[in-house]
Design a protein around this motif. Sequence first.
Motif: not given
Length: 145
Positions: A86-87, A90, A126
């Motif tokens: 869901k981010g 990040k 990433q």
Amino acid sequence: MRLSELTTVAEMLAQIETMKHLYPKMTLEKYEFHLKEMVPHNYKQVAVFDGEVCVGLSGFWTAVKLWTGKYIEIDNFIVHSDYRSKGIGKMMTDYIDTKAKAEGCNAVVLDAFTGNFIAHRFYYNQGFEPRGFHFVKMLNEEGLT
């Protein structure tokens, strides 16, 4: 979602339930003992909250080594299983990247267990890449969390 940098032992202790996702046997006493040793050595945490619930947490240190110069090391990267993909991760790596650049760091580094392929894929995505092996010689298995 709200992101916050935690800099005090008290702020970090308040998130022990999130830390227990990674270390289920962690006690408040042991967590406090370790944090009191770590915080004076540039240890901080970045946390992501959904309302009042911590759903992502990562420690990080700023230090200097001969091969990298100044760097940030990510330590104990956790995203609650209900919030993965869901981010959240990040958000945390982007925050640490921005902080590292602002502080003049040359690198962001981390360790990931060799069998944790899901984490490996995330870190590759990433921009991380393996540059070597982190060798460990255990002297006291009982001291592990």
